[in-house]
Design an enzyme around this catalytic site. Structure first.
Site: not given
Length: 274
Positions: A29, A95-96, A120, A225, A254
């Site tokens: 994101w 991430s997302t 991450a 992160d 991150h």
């Protein structure tokens, strides 16, 4: 442009380069498939077929008003893999996108999947609850939504210029091109999708999804992160997975697939070949 149309009429943009075993990349994101440039070029040159899509409402995909939740994200990914008839694929999510990959495999099965890697990533659950006391308070995410709704352009500069890549750490050298490329990707997408996406990545509980996954999964996470804090994410996901391996990166931020692409790419290649 290469696109597919999902069953609810959303157009999903994707890149599909090369041949060989497919590696499918799911971005974070509020970015786009472009965030995987360093990985896609590397693995293309290693003889893999590399595929990455723009999540609905992000990048060059439709700015639809609805469907900005993990079920739709996973279903869109399933539609893409079916359209391309991918087999024996490696799925990589940042991430997302890590949540998207986990939810996709748990929801749609692993018949097309060989291995997965989450980097991450947001699982098991980001928000603090009674059963997840180490999570971040909900007002943190409410604050992100306020910034998207009121000052998105400035917010999308401040985030990569600071905590996303660790450029706010003492001695760090900020890379303007990296910051502005993050800003460019973010501003291509829909404010509505990004606003709703904050709820999707922060409040979706992936605990049961992680338990269902049987294929080998590499969990990569940096211990510095500042976006998805290490202690409540990577180690917990690795424990919940049936066949998970945790690889911790000391001092990495991150956005480590971009600013430490050499390390991440080498370790991902070793995992794929193992």
């Amino acid at each position: 442009m290469s696109t597919i149309t999902t069953k609810d009429g959303t157009e999903i943009f994707y890149k599909d380069w090369g041949s060989g075993q497919p590696i499918v990349f799911s971005h974070g994101w509020p970015l786009s498939a472009d965030d995987w440039d360093a990985q896609m070029l590397f693995f293309l040159q290693k003889g893999f077929r590399v595929i990455a899509h723009d999540r609905r409402g992000h990048g060059r995909s439709s700015q639809t008003a609805t469907g900005h939740d993990m079920d739709h994200y996973a279903d869109d990914l399933a539609a893409l893999t079916a359209h391309l008839d991918l087999k024996n694929a490696i799925h990589v999510g940042h991430s997302t996108g890590g949540g998207e990959v986990v939810h996709y495999i748990a929801r749609h099965g692993d018949s097309r999947v060989a291995k997965a890697c989450i980097i991450a990533a947001v699982p098991p659950l980001m928000v603090k609850t009674a059963s997840n006391p180490g999570g971040l308070p909900k007002d943190v995410f409410d604050g992100l939504q306020v910034q998207v709704a009121t000052n998105r352009a400035q917010f999308y500069y401040d985030l990569p210029a600071g905590p996303f890549y660790g450029f706010n750490r003492p001695g760090a050298t900020a890379l303007p091109g990296v910051i502005w490329n993050w800003w460019r990707q973010g501003m291509m997408g829909s404010a509505n999708a990004h606003y709703d996406g904050i709820v999707a990545f922060s409040q979706t509980d992936f605990t049961e999804d992680l338990k269902k996954i049987k294929v080998p999964v590499l969990v990569m996470h940096g211990d510095d992160d500042q976006i998805v804090p290490y202690a409540d994410s990577g180690p917990l996901s690795a424990k919940l997975l049936q066949n998970g391996t945790l690889k911790t990166y000391k001092g990495f931020p991150h956005g480590m697939p971009t600013v430490h692409a050499d390390v991440i790419n080498a370790d991902l290649l070793a995992f794929i070949k193992s």
